[in-house]
Scaffold this motif. Structure first.
Motif, PDB file in Angstrom:
ATOM      1  N   LEU A  18       0.847  -1.189   0.000  1.00  0.00           N
ATOM      2  CA  LEU A  18       0.000   0.000   0.000  1.00  0.00           C
ATOM      3  C   LEU A  18       0.888   1.246   0.000  1.00  0.00           C
ATOM      4  CD1 LEU A  18      -2.795   1.369   0.292  1.00  0.00           C
ATOM      5  CD2 LEU A  18      -2.517   1.179   2.769  1.00  0.00           C
ATOM      6  N   LEU A  19       0.739   2.031  -1.057  1.00  0.00           N
ATOM      7  CA  LEU A  19       1.487   3.284  -1.150  1.00  0.00           C
ATOM      8  C   LEU A  19       0.498   4.426  -1.001  1.00  0.00           C
ATOM      9  CD1 LEU A  19       3.678   2.513  -4.307  1.00  0.00           C
ATOM     10  CD2 LEU A  19       4.291   2.166  -1.910  1.00  0.00           C
ATOM     11  N   GLU A  20       0.934   5.472  -0.294  1.00  0.00           N
ATOM     12  CA  GLU A  20       0.063   6.625  -0.140  1.00  0.00           C
ATOM     13  C   GLU A  20       0.718   7.844  -0.771  1.00  0.00           C
ATOM     14  OE1 GLU A  20      -2.478   5.370   3.773  1.00  0.00           O
ATOM     15  OE2 GLU A  20      -0.311   5.533   3.925  1.00  0.00           O
ATOM     16  N   GLY A  21      -0.069   8.612  -1.480  1.00  0.00           N
ATOM     17  CA  GLY A  21       0.458   9.767  -2.193  1.00  0.00           C
ATOM     18  C   GLY A  21      -0.568  10.264  -3.186  1.00  0.00           C
ATOM     19  N   HIS A  22      -0.184  10.313  -4.454  1.00  0.00           N
ATOM     20  CA  HIS A  22      -1.063  10.837  -5.499  1.00  0.00           C
ATOM     21  C   HIS A  22      -0.741  10.065  -6.773  1.00  0.00           C
ATOM     22  CE1 HIS A  22      -2.300  14.634  -8.010  1.00  0.00           C
ATOM     23  NE2 HIS A  22      -3.194  13.656  -8.080  1.00  0.00           N
ATOM     24  N   PHE A  23      -1.629   9.162  -7.146  1.00  0.00           N
ATOM     25  CA  PHE A  23      -1.323   8.218  -8.214  1.00  0.00           C
ATOM     26  C   PHE A  23      -2.300   8.299  -9.380  1.00  0.00           C
ATOM     27  CE2 PHE A  23       0.110   6.500  -4.171  1.00  0.00           C
ATOM     28  CZ  PHE A  23       1.454   6.310  -4.448  1.00  0.00           C
ATOM     29  N   ARG A  24      -1.758   8.055 -10.573  1.00  0.00           N
ATOM     30  CA  ARG A  24      -2.623   7.900 -11.738  1.00  0.00           C
ATOM     31  C   ARG A  24      -2.761   6.403 -11.969  1.00  0.00           C
ATOM     32  NH1 ARG A  24       0.318  10.005 -15.515  1.00  0.00           N
ATOM     33  NH2 ARG A  24      -0.357  12.143 -15.282  1.00  0.00           N
ATOM     34  N   SER A  31      -5.832   8.702  -7.531  1.00  0.00           N
ATOM     35  CA  SER A  31      -6.137   8.144  -6.220  1.00  0.00           C
ATOM     36  C   SER A  31      -5.047   8.511  -5.220  1.00  0.00           C
ATOM     37  CB  SER A  31      -6.258   6.621  -6.320  1.00  0.00           C
ATOM     38  OG  SER A  31      -6.489   6.067  -5.044  1.00  0.00           O
ATOM     39  N   PRO A  32      -5.443   8.696  -3.955  1.00  0.00           N
ATOM     40  CA  PRO A  32      -4.428   8.925  -2.917  1.00  0.00           C
ATOM     41  C   PRO A  32      -3.726   7.632  -2.498  1.00  0.00           C
ATOM     42  CG  PRO A  32      -6.623   9.002  -1.963  1.00  0.00           C
ATOM     43  CD  PRO A  32      -6.816   8.803  -3.439  1.00  0.00           C
ATOM     44  N   GLN A  33      -4.162   6.489  -3.069  1.00  0.00           N
ATOM     45  CA  GLN A  33      -3.583   5.208  -2.688  1.00  0.00           C
ATOM     46  C   GLN A  33      -3.280   4.355  -3.904  1.00  0.00           C
ATOM     47  OE1 GLN A  33      -6.659   3.454  -0.293  1.00  0.00           O
ATOM     48  NE2 GLN A  33      -5.680   4.155   1.600  1.00  0.00           N
ATOM     49  N   TYR A  34      -2.241   3.552  -3.764  1.00  0.00           N
ATOM     50  CA  TYR A  34      -1.981   2.523  -4.760  1.00  0.00           C
ATOM     51  C   TYR A  34      -1.770   1.221  -4.021  1.00  0.00           C
ATOM     52  CZ  TYR A  34       0.208  -0.343  -8.287  1.00  0.00           C
ATOM     53  OH  TYR A  34       0.509  -1.376  -9.134  1.00  0.00           O
ATOM     54  N   CYS A 175      -9.851  16.176  -9.080  1.00  0.00           N
ATOM     55  CA  CYS A 175      -8.959  15.607  -8.064  1.00  0.00           C
ATOM     56  C   CYS A 175      -8.471  16.681  -7.082  1.00  0.00           C
ATOM     57  CB  CYS A 175      -7.781  14.930  -8.755  1.00  0.00           C
ATOM     58  SG  CYS A 175      -6.557  14.315  -7.610  1.00  0.00           S
ATOM     59  N   PRO A 176      -8.754  16.500  -5.786  1.00  0.00           N
ATOM     60  CA  PRO A 176      -8.318  17.495  -4.795  1.00  0.00           C
ATOM     61  C   PRO A 176      -6.798  17.569  -4.656  1.00  0.00           C
ATOM     62  CG  PRO A 176      -9.355  15.597  -3.706  1.00  0.00           C
ATOM     63  CD  PRO A 176      -9.533  15.408  -5.179  1.00  0.00           C
ATOM     64  N   GLY A 181      -1.798  20.967  -6.105  1.00  0.00           N
ATOM     65  CA  GLY A 181      -0.534  21.067  -6.830  1.00  0.00           C
ATOM     66  C   GLY A 181       0.454  19.950  -6.528  1.00  0.00           C
ATOM     67  N   ILE A 182      -0.043  18.833  -5.981  1.00  0.00           N
ATOM     68  CA  ILE A 182       0.841  17.692  -5.687  1.00  0.00           C
ATOM     69  C   ILE A 182       1.077  16.907  -6.987  1.00  0.00           C
ATOM     70  CG2 ILE A 182       1.044  15.533  -4.371  1.00  0.00           C
ATOM     71  CD1 ILE A 182      -0.940  16.930  -2.322  1.00  0.00           C
ATOM     72  N   PRO A 183       2.339  16.665  -7.357  1.00  0.00           N
ATOM     73  CA  PRO A 183       2.601  15.962  -8.612  1.00  0.00           C
ATOM     74  C   PRO A 183       2.013  14.549  -8.596  1.00  0.00           C
ATOM     75  CG  PRO A 183       4.661  16.750  -7.605  1.00  0.00           C
ATOM     76  CD  PRO A 183       3.559  17.001  -6.622  1.00  0.00           C
ATOM     77  N   VAL A 184       1.455  14.149  -9.734  1.00  0.00           N
ATOM     78  CA  VAL A 184       0.839  12.822  -9.825  1.00  0.00           C
ATOM     79  C   VAL A 184       1.870  11.821 -10.349  1.00  0.00           C
ATOM     80  CG1 VAL A 184      -0.163  13.209 -12.142  1.00  0.00           C
ATOM     81  CG2 VAL A 184      -1.230  11.566 -10.578  1.00  0.00           C
TER      82      VAL A 184
END
Ligand code: ZN
Length: 193
Positions: A18-24, A31-34, A175-176, A181-184
């Motif tokens: 489980l990764l948390e961040g900003h994913f395409r 998604s905030p999760q991968y 996407c919030p 401005g968080i890089p995806v």
């Protein structure tokens, strides 16, 4: 007693399942999760822990056969089947359809437990349930490690998941995280693989 949700999530984070961040995601949604279940199952102690939860749940269900969909379900099915000490097979997709190959059989009347790693839409599991019915076997239940169906799936059988983890997705334009401005990041690309 079920494993506490936070404990399971900590294991997923620790093993980078489980990764948390900003994913395409592959779907194009953000998604905030991968989540990649296979990453946690590479460690025998966690494979043993999670499969043990499934095996324990169906310990008294008179399971005679475990079947799982290839590829993700196979490692989980094999471990659950070993724990329950029953014959274990898998189905695989051929020309878009789940099939038994390699001489694998479901015998009439057999009590069958379907095992999967992650259930999102449940498509593969539903196809295997059909194979069980076509063989005139009986469905003992469906067990899986992670339920990502957001409560939308119910199988016509006893079912059990180690963890329920809803999928949070956003359309890119809504996407919030983008708005902040968080890089995806594309999962699996350099830096987080
Ligand atoms: Zn975004």
């Amino acid at each position: 007693m079920k494993l506490p949700k936070e404990q399971v999530l900590d294991i997923f984070r620790e093993t980078k399942a489980l990764l948390e961040g900003h994913f395409r995601l592959t779907s194009g949604l953000h998604s905030p999760q991968y989540f990649q279940c296979a990453r946690v199952l590479q460690y025998p102690k966690y494979l043993h822990l999670f499969c043990g939860e499934i095996a324990k749940h169906f310990e008294y269900a008179d399971v005679e056969l475990v079947i799982s969909p290839a590829i993700g379900g196979v490692v989980v099915g094999t471990e659950v089947g070993r724990m329950l000490q029953v014959r274990t097979i898998f189905a695989e997709r051929q020309d878009g359809k789940m099939e038994l190959r390699r001489g694998f059989e479901i015998h009439p009347g057999e009590r069958v437990l379907v095992v999967e790693d992650v259930v999102t839409t449940g498509g593969s599991v539903f196809e295997i349930v059909d194979l069980v019915k076509k063989a005139d076997a009986r469905l003992a239940g469906v067990g899986y490690i992670v339920d990502r169906s957001n409560g939308k799936i119910s199988f016509d059988a006893k079912h059990f998941s180690v963890l329920q983890m809803d999928v949070v997705t956003h359309k890119p334009e809504e996407c919030p995280l983008c708005k902040e401005g968080i890089p995806v990041v594309k999962p699996g690309s350099r830096g987080n693989s």
